[in-house]
Design a protein around this motif. Structure first.
Motif, PDB file in Angstrom:
ATOM      1  N   LEU A  28       0.832  -1.185   0.000  1.00 37.89           N
ATOM      2  CA  LEU A  28       0.000   0.000   0.000  1.00 37.89           C
ATOM      3  C   LEU A  28       0.871   1.242   0.000  1.00 37.89           C
ATOM      4  CD1 LEU A  28      -2.418  -1.165   2.764  1.00 37.89           C
ATOM      5  CD2 LEU A  28      -3.083  -0.608   0.435  1.00 37.89           C
ATOM      6  N   PRO A  29       0.338   2.350  -0.423  1.00 37.84           N
ATOM      7  CA  PRO A  29       1.051   3.618  -0.225  1.00 37.84           C
ATOM      8  C   PRO A  29       1.175   3.902   1.271  1.00 37.84           C
ATOM      9  CG  PRO A  29      -0.772   3.872  -1.763  1.00 37.84           C
ATOM     10  CD  PRO A  29      -0.917   2.531  -1.151  1.00 37.84           C
ATOM     11  N   GLU A  30       2.003   4.858   1.621  1.00 36.20           N
ATOM     12  CA  GLU A  30       2.198   5.205   3.033  1.00 36.20           C
ATOM     13  C   GLU A  30       0.907   5.747   3.629  1.00 36.20           C
ATOM     14  OE1 GLU A  30       4.542   5.225   5.531  1.00 36.20           O
ATOM     15  OE2 GLU A  30       5.346   3.659   4.227  1.00 36.20           O
ATOM     16  N   GLU A  31       0.659   5.415   4.875  1.00 34.40           N
ATOM     17  CA  GLU A  31      -0.593   5.836   5.530  1.00 34.40           C
ATOM     18  C   GLU A  31      -0.630   7.355   5.666  1.00 34.40           C
ATOM     19  OE1 GLU A  31      -1.250   3.899   9.227  1.00 34.40           O
ATOM     20  OE2 GLU A  31      -3.167   4.881   9.557  1.00 34.40           O
ATOM     21  N   ILE A  32       0.541   7.952   5.875  1.00 33.10           N
ATOM     22  CA  ILE A  32       0.577   9.392   6.116  1.00 33.10           C
ATOM     23  C   ILE A  32       0.053  10.158   4.911  1.00 33.10           C
ATOM     24  CG2 ILE A  32       2.964   9.602   5.291  1.00 33.10           C
ATOM     25  CD1 ILE A  32       1.591  11.460   8.287  1.00 33.10           C
ATOM     26  N   VAL A  33       0.210   9.568   3.734  1.00 32.02           N
ATOM     27  CA  VAL A  33      -0.294  10.224   2.520  1.00 32.02           C
ATOM     28  C   VAL A  33      -1.802  10.355   2.597  1.00 32.02           C
ATOM     29  CG1 VAL A  33      -0.430  10.068   0.026  1.00 32.02           C
ATOM     30  CG2 VAL A  33       1.603   9.238   1.225  1.00 32.02           C
ATOM     31  N   PHE A  34      -2.420   9.243   2.991  1.00 32.04           N
ATOM     32  CA  PHE A  34      -3.874   9.273   3.091  1.00 32.04           C
ATOM     33  C   PHE A  34      -4.311  10.296   4.129  1.00 32.04           C
ATOM     34  CE2 PHE A  34      -3.088   5.153   1.316  1.00 32.04           C
ATOM     35  CZ  PHE A  34      -4.086   5.029   0.379  1.00 32.04           C
ATOM     36  N   GLN A  35      -3.613  10.332   5.240  1.00 31.41           N
ATOM     37  CA  GLN A  35      -4.013  11.257   6.295  1.00 31.41           C
ATOM     38  C   GLN A  35      -3.926  12.688   5.807  1.00 31.41           C
ATOM     39  OE1 GLN A  35      -1.374   9.702   9.140  1.00 31.41           O
ATOM     40  NE2 GLN A  35      -2.899   8.282   9.938  1.00 31.41           N
ATOM     41  N   ILE A  36      -2.879  12.979   5.094  1.00 28.05           N
ATOM     42  CA  ILE A  36      -2.717  14.347   4.608  1.00 28.05           C
ATOM     43  C   ILE A  36      -3.812  14.680   3.610  1.00 28.05           C
ATOM     44  CG2 ILE A  36      -1.223  15.826   3.230  1.00 28.05           C
ATOM     45  CD1 ILE A  36       1.126  14.377   4.641  1.00 28.05           C
ATOM     46  N   ILE A  37      -4.110  13.707   2.748  1.00 25.48           N
ATOM     47  CA  ILE A  37      -5.185  13.955   1.759  1.00 25.48           C
ATOM     48  C   ILE A  37      -6.493  14.197   2.472  1.00 25.48           C
ATOM     49  CG2 ILE A  37      -6.544  12.928  -0.083  1.00 25.48           C
ATOM     50  CD1 ILE A  37      -4.020  11.476  -0.976  1.00 25.48           C
ATOM     51  N   ALA A  38      -6.794  13.351   3.472  1.00 24.73           N
ATOM     52  CA  ALA A  38      -8.063  13.490   4.186  1.00 24.73           C
ATOM     53  C   ALA A  38      -8.140  14.845   4.885  1.00 24.73           C
ATOM     54  CB  ALA A  38      -8.198  12.377   5.223  1.00 24.73           C
ATOM     55  N   ALA A  39      -7.064  15.233   5.555  1.00 23.36           N
ATOM     56  CA  ALA A  39      -7.069  16.509   6.255  1.00 23.36           C
ATOM     57  C   ALA A  39      -7.229  17.644   5.264  1.00 23.36           C
ATOM     58  CB  ALA A  39      -5.774  16.653   7.051  1.00 23.36           C
ATOM     59  N   ALA A  40      -6.538  17.521   4.170  1.00 26.87           N
ATOM     60  CA  ALA A  40      -6.628  18.587   3.180  1.00 26.87           C
ATOM     61  C   ALA A  40      -8.038  18.681   2.626  1.00 26.87           C
ATOM     62  CB  ALA A  40      -5.638  18.314   2.048  1.00 26.87           C
TER      63      ALA A  40
END
Lengths: 629, 318, 102, 191
Positions: free
Chosen positions: A504-516
């Motif tokens: 999977l891609p890094e989890e932090i990427v998803f978090q940043i996308i979600a926050a954004a």
């Protein structure tokens, strides 16, 4: 402590009995004491029980208390057993604790109402039924609680029964949920036919051995149970009753139609997770239903003008997230979202109720405005709730739970990028309409005069819930940040851990996308309703856009669709079926018996002496027979 | 006992009772006068005792009139019933050991039966007179007497339970150690109150209440028919007094220096005087007060008495 | 010493019963009907007591007590009904009170 | 004892005949008392003094007094008697009486066929009666208690006079209406 488990549902039941039998003769003060006191006492018991549970978890993972045998036949027996494990404990805590806060709030909110006792009686009965639902250790008892909460929901939606519209709303809620309930009942029958038991631990134990994975039987059972959950939890396509259910008093909306009852479907699916895990189809359906619902309801919430309807659609949408999480196998994430959602949605409803009451029962948000300065306390608490709803990163409970769901929507075993994308779109929409709601209600200029300010009994629950809406998320952090997973540790004892996909891609990427996304939604809302108001006016000129707006306003016209699909054909069928051959047959029978009746009724002339002569002749006849023989 | 002995006893009892009934005319007037601090009848004979004779003569020689609007036969029968029923009740009372007309084994019930027959004289007398006041008096009398008969019967049940017999001689014998008024004080009080109501004496003389109903059920009566009611009332007082003495105060029992019948008559006479004292001292309650008092106070009380007596008896038995 | 036997008592009871029956059948006035019913009940009680006496058992008397209780409650309710009937219809004619006819 | 029995039987039958032939309710009731007293004597002669006394206390002393009481309250007088006279025509009573007599003759024939034993006149003790009442018949006794309770409650409820309680607003309306009427009357008088 757990030998006093029965007290938790028994106390609200006692309150209900007292109030319904003697409520007429009690003063308002005593009614409030009984109504609030019973639930508060249950909440205290729950907290003590919960602390004990956390300190010294029972070896088998649950406390069980057998009260008595309910029914027993040759091959079916059903006991009234109460059972607490980690999953029920979470629900128990929300029901009693949030319930107690809402009861305190209602004691002030309903103070002018004529049927004060009836309100608290129904609320107490609801709490009792809901507790029974989550404490039941077999599905029959759970079904009792399930129907009990349905009944109370019906009673409370139609609480102000003098207005016909409220009665219609209550009826609608009852009918629509009945569809789901019937499906669920059939599911239970099938389950019993297959396994020969309805005891939950036994089902969870035996199901994997009995069923082969993905067999048609288990899929059918899981889908039927899912239908039951969809009815109660207002998921597509049975979601139409919830917006109308806002006809009830605001505390009712907060307790029943936001925090507790509508999440019963989530509870059911989580409880029966073994059954669902055996059926990939059912899991997929659950996830898709959840995703569709969250999107559709979110779109509807965008254009509503009634403050409570906005919240209602947002509730549907948030429960959609929970279903999505359940569907992708993120069990603990779903329950965690339920946990935080209960706080912030109850808070939003209660705050909305306070605003509505202060503004002389004004529901239209465009007639509100400028309340930021006038009602600062309500503003700040509402802000806390709205932030949680919009999932503002790191400072709100909603972020932690929703972020988890978004992450699992992609990464969990059942997840897919498509689901993730829909959920992300939903997050954007949520942030957008939340901002719209905040700005329209609290900024701008005052349009309605404020009648009275909420009293302390109403504000204290708001403050407590607001604090919880902010901090409740801190008990469970994403894996890659702080390593604090109190909630999933607790729930893990009952629910299986989430399986992740590989590479999977890094989890932090998803978090940043979600926050954004959330922040972008807020920004967009700000632009439309505060920064550049002309844009909306411009759009209103376009008839195509207005049509879309009306379509969304009607909740994607599901009511009209059902009217055309079911109601009208049914009416048509009944009309053409009104007088047929069978009717003539029945009429003929009725006619014959009426004629016979006329014939025999000559002897029925009402004269006492005539009757006695009849008796006398009978006796003489018998005696003569005796003499002759 | 031979037949002649029976006859003698019957005649003796009749003689004594009728004389007591007549003599009470004088006793009541003199005693009322005494308690009201005046002289009373004092002209005819020593201490005015000949007033008994004068009254009797007057009653005998007055016109025996039946109103034309009355129901003749019923009108005539009514006064006879009261005297007959009260005299019948005396059949079961033991005056002294061996001196009793018929010692029935249902003696107490017989007494109750006769007192319930006594209601008819009032009801029929009031009805046959065909007069508003008389009818009202009769209605009041009927409901009062039916109501208080219930408590009278129930108040005696405690004694019956302790004795285990309805026979009056048994009841008297059972009091050798202790008179029943000590063990059954509530029974005594209620029996006496009910007795006053049954004889419709003051303060419960509601069926005849002079000030509101003229003379109530016997307003139309005169001559010896009135005399029958009159003597019936005095006989009734004597009966209740005698029953009280028999059931609660040991009947003929008493210290040996006097014969049994003297003790019996002394006790009876004391209660007769108490009746007269009541008349001299108490006001008349209202009709509804009387009924309420009976049904709402006496009935629960007497039922409780019966139950407690039974419970204590069972407890003592083991 | 007995010259009479069980048949004689039962025949007396039967006669009383039939007399009561005739009263019920021939009278129109509700009060008279009630009176006649009392006669019939009493005759039934007599038959019971006679039977009890015939075998020297208490059961007959017990039954009589039940008949007594029944008669008492019947009369009280019946009379209350009579009073209401009289107040509402101003008549005691059983033939006129035929609202229950079909 | 046989003499007592036969005398009281004859009295009972005669009195009952009088009961069903009287026109005046009170007279009928008086004969009924006589009939009951005679039946009580029959009980006594059958060796049942307890029920004999109960017959007097309850039938004669309570039930019939109640009937007389109601007759008095309804004020049934000579009018009722004349009415009864009109009702009691031979064509009314002959048919039912014959029917009843048929019944009687059949019963008598059946009774004569049955067993014919001498009566025991040894009295049955009250104690025996009470013991069997509270042993074998305890359920029936309790049911009789229920029956009496139902009788009391039923009679109290049915016999209650229904008072018309007007609501205070309606009372005022009534008063207003009356006042208006009075005013109209006054006006017409003045005119």
């Amino acid at each position: 402590m757990h030998q006093y488990l029965f007290l938790i549902p028994a106390l609200p039941l006692a309150g209900f009995l007292l109030l319904s039998l003697g409520g007429r003769h009690l003063s308002r003060k005593i009614i409030a004491w009984i109504g609030v006191g019973s639930v508060s006492a249950a909440a205290i018991f729950t907290i003590i029980l919960g602390l004990q549970f956390l300190q010294a978890p029972p070896p088998e993972g649950s406390y069980t208390q057998t009260l008595w045998q309910w029914m027993s036949t040759e091959n079916f027996s059903c006991a009234i057993n109460l059972r607490v494990d980690a999953l029920s404990l979470v629900f128990l805590f929300i029901i009693t604790f949030v319930g107690a806060l809402i009861h305190i709030y209602s004691s002030a909110f309903m103070r002018h109402d004529r049927d004060y006792a009836r309100f608290f009686a129904s609320m107490n009965l609801f709490v009792c039924a809901m507790l029974l639902l989550v404490l039941a250790d077999n599905l029959v008892l759970m079904y009792l609680g399930w129907e009990g909460v349905g009944l109370c929901s019906y009673l409370l939606i139609g609480f102000w029964y003098e207005t016909p519209a409220n009665c219609h709303a209550a009826n609608k809620a009852f009918y629509v949920t009945r569809i789901g309930d019937t499906a669920m009942a059939i599911g239970l029958f099938l389950l019993f036919k297959e396994l020969g038991t309805l005891n939950i631990p036994e089902i969870l134990q035996q199901a994997p051995q009995h069923f082969t994975a993905a067999s048609p039987n288990i899929t059918l059972i899981a889908l039927l149970l899912l239908a039951g959950g969809m009815g109660k939890s207002a998921q597509l396509p049975l979601q139409t009753w919830l917006p109308d259910a806002m006809a009830g008093p605001s505390p009712v909306s907060a307790l029943i139609h936001a925090a507790t009852m509508v999440t019963a479907g989530v509870y059911l699916i989580a409880r029966m997770h073994v059954v669902f895990q055996l059926s990939p189809v059912a899991m997929d359906v659950t996830a898709i239903v959840g995703a569709l619902t969250l999107f559709i309801a979110g779109c509807s919430a965008l254009v509503q003008t009634d403050i409570k309807r906005i919240l209602a659609y947002s509730t549907i949408s948030q429960i959609g997230y929970m279903f999505l999480a359940l569907g992708v196998g993120a069990w603990s994430a779903a329950i965690f979202h339920f946990f935080t959602h209960a706080f912030f949605k109850a808070l939003l409803f209660l705050a909305a109720g306070a605003i509505i009451e202060s503004l002389h029962h004004e529901h239209d948000i465009f007639k509100m405005g400028g309340l930021r300065k006038k009602m600062p306390l309500v503003f700040w608490t509402f802000l806390a709730g709205a932030a949680a709803l919009a999932a503002l990163p790191l400072i709100s409970a909603g972020f932690f739970s929703k972020d988890q769901i978004l992450w699992y929507a992609w990464s969990a075993g059942n997840g897919s990028p498509m689901l993730w994308f829909v959920a992300l779109a939903g997050a954007f929409i949520t942030a957008f309409y939340t901002t719209r709601l905040m700005i329209v209600v609290f900024w701008g200029e005052m349009k309605t005069h404020i009648g009275e300010y909420p009293g302390r009994a109403m504000t204290i629950p708001l403050v407590i819930l607001a604090i919880l809406s902010v901090i409740a998320g801190f008990i469970e952090w994403p894996h890659n940040m702080v390593h604090l997973t109190l909630f999933s540790d607790l729930v893990q004892k009952v629910l299986p851990a989430t399986m992740l996909q590989d590479d999977l891609p890094e989890e932090i990427v998803f978090q940043i996308i979600a926050a954004a996304t959330a922040l972008f939604g807020v920004y967009t809302g700000y632009v439309f309703y505060q920064g550049n108001k002309a844009l909306i006016e411009e759009w209103k000129q376009s008839s195509a856009l207005m049509q879309i707006r009306n379509f969304l306003f009607k909740g994607w016209a599901f009511d009209q669709l059902y009217d055309a699909l079911f109601v009208r054909p049914f009416k048509f069928l009944t009309r053409i079926n009104k007088s047929d051959l069978f009717d003539k047959l029945y009429n003929g029978i009725a006619l014959v018996s009426r004629r016979l009746n006329q014939l025999f009724s000559i002897s029925q002339n009402g004269s006492l002496r005539w009757y006695i002569v009849g008796v006398l002749i009978g006796i003489i006849f018998i005696l003569t027979l005796q003499l002759m023989l | 006992m031979t037949v002649m002995q029976h006859v003698w006893i019957v005649l003796g009892v009749l003689f004594v009772l009728l004389n007591i009934g007549a003599g009470l005319i004088w006793v009541e007037r003199r005693m009322l006068a005494l308690w009201q601090d005046r002289l009373g009848p004092n002209r005819a004979g020593p201490l005015g005792i000949l007033i008994v004779l004068a009254d009797t003569l007057k009653l005998f020689f007055k016109e025996d009139w039946v109103p034309p609007f009355a129901d003749k036969w019923v009108f005539i029968i009514a006064p006879a019933i009261v005297v007959a029923s009260v005299l019948m009740s005396f059949v079961v009372i033991p005056f002294a050991p061996g001196i009793v007309v018929a010692d029935l084994n249902v003696g107490l019930l017989f007494f109750l039966a006769m007192s319930s027959i006594g209601v008819y004289s009032i009801v029929l007398g009031g009805w046959a007179s065909n007069n508003k006041y008389a009818l009202l008096g009769a209605l009041r009398g009927a409901s009062q007497m039916i109501a208080y008969e219930v408590f009278m019967g129930l108040s005696l049940m405690g004694v019956v339970m302790m004795t285990g017999s309805f026979k009056l001689t048994d009841i008297v014998e059972a009091q050798r150690d202790m008179w029943f008024f000590i063990k059954q004080p509530i029974g005594l009080v209620i029996f006496f109150i009910a007795g006053i109501a049954e004889t419709h004496r003051l303060p419960f003389d509601i069926p005849e209440a002079e000030s509101e109903l003229i003379a109530g059920y016997h307003a139309e009566y005169s001559g010896m028919k009135f005399g029958m009611f009159f003597i019936g009332e005095y006989l009734g007082i004597t009966l209740i007094s005698a029953m009280t003495a028999t059931i609660f105060f040991g009947g003929w029992l008493g210290p040996e220096f006097l014969p049994g019948w003297v003790w019996f008559f002394t006790k009876t006479f004391a209660f007769i005087l108490f009746f007269i004292l009541l008349r001299a001292s108490l006001p008349r309650p209202r009709y509804d007060q009387l009924m309420e008092y009976g049904w709402k106070i006496l009935l629960p009380l007497v039922l409780a008495n019966v139950m407690i007596t039974g419970a204590v008896l069972l407890w003592l038995k083991g | 010493m007995s010259f009479y036997n069980s048949q004689a008592v039962l025949i007396v009871a039967a006669i009383l019963f039939v007399l009561g029956l005739i009263g019920v059948l021939t009278r129109k006035n509700i009060i008279f009907i009630l009176i006649s019913i009392e006669v019939m009940l009493n005759a039934a009680g007599l038959a019971f007591v006679a039977a009890g006496s015939r075998w020297g058992q208490p059961d007959g008397q017990v039954m009589f007590l039940f008949i007594l209780a029944m008669a008492a409650s019947e009369v009280s309710v019946g009379l209350a009904l009579v009073m209401q009937t009289y107040h509402q219809h101003k008549t005691l004619d059983a033939e006129k009170l035929r609202a229950l006819r079909d | 004892m046989p003499l007592l029995f036969y005398t009281s039987s004859v009295i009972a039958i005669l009195a009952t005949i009088m009961v069903i032939t009287r026109y005046h309710p009170i007279h009928a009731l008086l004969y009924l008392v006589v009939s009951f007293l005679a039946v009580a004597m029959i009980f006594l002669s059958l060796g049942a003094p307890f029920v004999a006394v109960l017959e007097v206390i309850l039938y004669a002393g309570a039930i019939i007094v109640l009937l007389i009481f109601v007759v008095m309250m309804l004020n049934l007088g000579t009018d009722t008697a004349t009415q009864e006279k009109q009702w009691l025509q031979p064509k009314v009573w002959i048919g039912p009486s014959l029917l009843a007599l048929v019944l009687l003759s059949e019963m008598v024939i059946l009774l004569m066929q049955g067993d014919n034993a001498d009566m025991q006149v040894t009295p049955v003790e009250i104690k025996q009666v009470s013991i069997s009442l509270y042993k074998e018949y305890i359920i029936a006794l309790e049911l009789a208690g229920f029956l009496l309770m139902a009788g009391i409650v039923g009679a109290a409820h049915i016999g209650k006079h229904k008072k018309k309680h007007l609501h205070r607003f309606l009372q005022e309306e009534n008063l207003d209406a009356e006042n208006k009427k009075m005013k109209q009357v006054e006006e017409t008088v003045n005119n």
